[in-house]
Design an enzyme around this catalytic site. Structure first.
Site, short mmCIF file in Angstrom:
data_model
loop_
_atom_site.label_atom_id
_atom_site.label_comp_id
_atom_site.label_asym_id
_atom_site.label_seq_id
_atom_site.Cartn_x
_atom_site.Cartn_y
_atom_site.Cartn_z
N ASP A 46 0.83 -1.21 0.00
CA ASP A 46 0.00 0.00 0.00
C ASP A 46 0.87 1.26 0.00
O ASP A 46 0.63 2.19 0.79
CB ASP A 46 -0.93 0.04 1.22
CG ASP A 46 -1.56 -1.29 1.55
OD1 ASP A 46 -1.89 -2.02 0.59
OD2 ASP A 46 -1.74 -1.61 2.74
N GLU A 217 -10.82 -0.68 -3.42
CA GLU A 217 -10.08 0.00 -2.35
C GLU A 217 -8.91 0.79 -2.92
O GLU A 217 -8.73 0.89 -4.14
CB GLU A 217 -9.58 -1.03 -1.34
CG GLU A 217 -8.63 -2.07 -1.93
CD GLU A 217 -8.28 -3.17 -0.94
OE1 GLU A 217 -8.94 -3.28 0.10
OE2 GLU A 217 -7.33 -3.94 -1.23
#
Length: 338
Positions: A46, A217
């Protein structure tokens, strides 16, 4: 000189040249081996890159140690990195100095009015910490998340040309769904009346496993010629088909239209499994770069590896909507020095 002596001299010279060539080759191989040993991939999932005053700062979810906080690496060229360089034993945000006891995921760092801010996930909530340096320490005077009635992750704060601030984020409700809301000026919360759902995983490429809990996401948003582009990821991150697509809107609050060229980053385009959940930035030359993570290998998910690829806008000949494209040939894994 006799023929015999000339032959012996020729043999001696040949052996000398061979030994010299062998020594040079050996040195070169040793040097290459040392170079390889001194550099390795960065295992941050991420990831996000923040550029400030000639230095790039790389943050992300620390694989295998996500309950400690957020490490940071530094670079001048985005190819070769040093670190972890955070002021707290390599960490820019350390558990105990801001909200959260576990699950420190998906940070975003930005600069506003003389301060550095980090929006991040911990305990499946979103919090925002402050610092006087990109290296930290990022802290909160009051250690608490943004007040909302649901679990939420993956924050991305976008500041528009008119000064308004927007929080793009994921709410864990009937799947991972991307939402947006306008924020208060001091980043202390959202204006609930502006909350809108943006993206749900409904396209075939977004849920290749036909999961009961579909996942969209990792939103990141940029603006190009008056149009808003949201880059996001879909599928469970453990799925090799984890991939990146984008949608566009005429307003930061939507509605959003998914582009039919999605996914623009996937195992098919990049050649690596689990490609997704990153952030887009402009490098010091003004070029777009998307930083994201991949699986460790075709058979192993973790630790996920930080990767980068160049992106660009392909303008429409008729002056219409520009298409966001990615150059798969520019894909690379940034390396850290040891």
């Amino acid at each position: 000189m006799t023929s015999k002596n000339r032959a012996l001299k020729f043999i001696a010279v040949s052996i000398s040249y061979f030994l010299i060539a062998f020594w040079i080759c050996s040195c070169s191989l040793r040097s290459q081996a040392q170079d390889a040993a001194e550099e390795s991939s960065i295992n941050l999932a991420d990831p996000t890159v923040f550029y400030h005053e000639g230095t790039y700062y790389l943050y992300g979810t620390v694989e295998g140690n996500a309950d400690e906080g957020f490490e940071v690496y530094t670079s001048k060229d985005m190819k070769s990195w040093e670190g972890p360089a955070g002021v707290r034993d390599g960490f820019a945000l350390k558990q105990g100095e801001a909200f959260g006891t576990k699950g420190f995921w998906a940070p975003q760092v930005f600069y506003h009015q003389g301060k550095f801010y980090m929006a991040y996930t911990a305990n499946e909530n979103i919090a925002i910490a402050e610092s006087n340096s990109p290296l930290g320490p990022f802290k909160q005077q009051v250690k608490q998340p943004l007040a909302v009635p649901v679990k939420q992750i993956d924050p991305f704060i976008f500041m528009d040309d008119d000064g308004k601030k927007y929080l793009y984020h994921v709410r864990l409700k009937d799947g991972n769904r991307i939402f947006v809301a306008e924020m208060t000026d001091n980043f202390s919360g959202i204006k609930e009346e502006t909350l809108r759902e943006c993206i749900a995983a409904e396209e075939p490429w977004e849920n290749t496993a036909n999961a009961d809990w579909p996942v969209a996401e990792g939103p990141t948003v940029l603006k190009h010629k008056g149009l808003y582009y949201m880059i996001y990821s879909a599928n469970d991150f453990r799925n090799p088909d984890y991939a990146v697509g984008y949608a566009t809107s005429r307003s930061p609050l939507g509605p959003w239209v998914k582009h039919n060229s999605s996914p623009v980053i996937s195992t098919k385009t990049i050649g690596e499994s689990g490609t997704g959940h990153g952030d887009i930035l402009k490098d010091k030359s003004g070029n777009l770069v998307y930083v994201f993570h991949t699986h460790q290998s075709d058979t192993t998910v973790a630790p996920r590896k930080t990767a980068m690829v160049k992106a660009n806008f392909l303008e429409s000949p008729g002056g219409g909507e520009a298409k966001l494209i990615v150059d798969p040939n520019s894909f690379f894994y940034p390396k850290v020095k040891h």
